[in-house]
Design an enzyme around this catalytic site. Structure first.
Site, mmCIF file in Angstrom:
data_model
loop_
_atom_site.group_PDB
_atom_site.id
_atom_site.type_symbol
_atom_site.label_atom_id
_atom_site.label_comp_id
_atom_site.label_asym_id
_atom_site.label_seq_id
_atom_site.Cartn_x
_atom_site.Cartn_y
_atom_site.Cartn_z
ATOM 1 N N GLY A 117 -10.495 6.193 -8.111
ATOM 2 C CA GLY A 117 -11.036 5.199 -7.187
ATOM 3 C C GLY A 117 -12.033 5.816 -6.220
ATOM 4 O O GLY A 117 -12.575 6.899 -6.479
ATOM 5 N N ASP A 142 -7.549 -2.553 -6.875
ATOM 6 C CA ASP A 142 -8.065 -3.258 -5.694
ATOM 7 C C ASP A 142 -9.453 -3.868 -5.924
ATOM 8 O O ASP A 142 -9.884 -4.727 -5.159
ATOM 9 C CB ASP A 142 -8.162 -2.291 -4.499
ATOM 10 C CG ASP A 142 -6.840 -1.620 -4.182
ATOM 11 O OD1 ASP A 142 -5.792 -2.171 -4.547
ATOM 12 O OD2 ASP A 142 -6.859 -0.540 -3.570
#
Ligand code: F6P
Length: 371
Positions: A117, A142
């Site tokens: 990420g 997310d």
């Protein structure tokens, strides 16, 4: 023989194994490439003895639908903040990046594919600047990376959150209750927004729009007055009231830098009660269930596309770049661009408009006036 080292960093995410498999399958079409996996992100290469695993066709056979990551992951420490105990017995964090790059060169590692990420991509960018041949692959449930249309794992998380809303509707309706479902997403409200629309929730509270608890209560009461004897509120873990703070705690885990979010659902329950909510309220925190288990087909496909592309970027020596989905293409962006800004929900997001068109409340009608 040339060598590419693959690692998975940050929180795990459904689809990681499908990326690993795709890299290995594509590499096996070349005669002169070997794929190594570093166990637990960069820890495998930094540890003594080194923890590397040869990733061949046999190792990755049938892993595309398995959750987690066969090479494990960590969101603690890393080459720039390696925890060591000083003489006083306290933890200190040291930069081991130069030493790590030298070790990789000694081991004949020609290139690195880092699947991670935003935090991992920041590390990749720094390592690239220090001369490492590195390529990034974006992952996160997310969906908070702006340089790609989507990340794998995100759709699986939405599916799980939506299923949770569907299940809560039946129990909420049976008991005439208000149900608060807390979902993940850190600073981004994407999982909450998608689950609220897909599951038909009445209220969706996201980090991007601080909410007014009085408005939330009015919406709940209006719903009960209408004769619909229950209400579903989807709240993102990073949401906060207009005059309040994000709920989370600093972790005591060594090397863990993030604030551990969680608890806003219970705070909302308390606040609604304090304001006089007469309905029964129950809170469900979905937590890591959103990250575990089998990736849905969409995420397996996207992950496979990312894996093949990443290896082809190694072949083409397109280092310092991150794989990116730019519909309908799988392309790439510089790591520099990839880490510039997060992908957050905005008022002009199409899905936001849809949600408001469906009458979903964000606990802050003011947003309509601010547009
Ligand atoms: O970034 C992915 C994520 O699942 C967030 O949604 C969540 O806040 C965080 O990771 C949880 O991290 P950990 O696994 O360290 O508890």
């Amino acid at each position: 023989m040339k060598r590419v080292m693959v690692l998975t960093g940050g929180g795990d995410c459904p689809g990681l194994n499908a990326v690993i498999r795709a890299i290995v399958k594509r590499a096996s079409q070349e005669t002169d490439w070997e794929v190594l996996g570093s166990i637990k992100a960069f820890d495998g290469i930094l540890n003594e003895p080194t923890e590397l695993m040869i990733l061949d066709s046999e190792k990755v056979a049938g892993i595309h639908y398995q959750g987690g990551t066969i090479i494990q992951t960590t969101n603690k420490g890393g080459p720039y903040a390696w925890p060591v105990k000083n003489k006083k017995g306290e933890w200190e964090y040291v930069d081991r990046s130069d030493e790590m790059i030298r070790k990789m060169s000694y081991l004949g590692i020609d290139a690195v594919i880092s699947i991670g990420g935003d935090g991992s991509q920041r590390i990749s960018q720094r390592l690239f600047k220090q001369g490492l041949n590195i390529i990034g692959v974006p992952k996160t449930i997310d969906n908070d990376l702006s340089a790609t249309d989507s990340t794998f794992g995100f759709q699986t998380a939405i599916e799980i959150a939506t299923e949770a809303v569907d299940k809560l509707v039946t129990t909420a309706a049976s008991h005439n209750r208000v149900f608060i479902l807390e979902v993940m997403g850190r600073d981004a409200g994407w999982i909450a927004l998608n689950a609220a629309v897909a599951g038909g929730a009445e209220i969706c509270l996201i980090p991007e729009i601080p909410y007014d608890t009085n408005e939330v209560l009015s919406k709940v009461n209006a719903r009960f007055h209408k004769g619909r004897g229950f209400a579903i509120i989807v709240i993102a873990e990073g949401a906060k009231p207009k005059d309040g703070e994000i709920i989370g705690e600093k972790s005591t885990e060594v090397g863990y830098e993030h604030v551990r979010l969680g608890g806003i659902g219970f705070k909302l329950e308390d606040d609604l009660k304090t304001l006089g909510c007469e309905h029964d309220i129950r809170v469900t925190v979905l937590g890591h269930l959103q990250r575990g288990g089998v990736p849905i087909a969409y995420d397996r496909v996207l992950a496979s596309q990312f894996g093949v592309k990443a290896f082809e970027m190694v072949l083409n020596e397109e280092f310092g770049r991150m794989v990116s989905y730019n519909h309908p293409y799988i392309t790439s962006v510089t790591l520099e661009d990839a880490i510039q800004k997060p992908n957050l929900v905005t008022l002009d997001t199409a899905l936001m408009k849809t949600a408001r068109g469906l009458g979903i409340s964000f606990g802050n009608d003011q947003i309509a006036l601010e547009e």
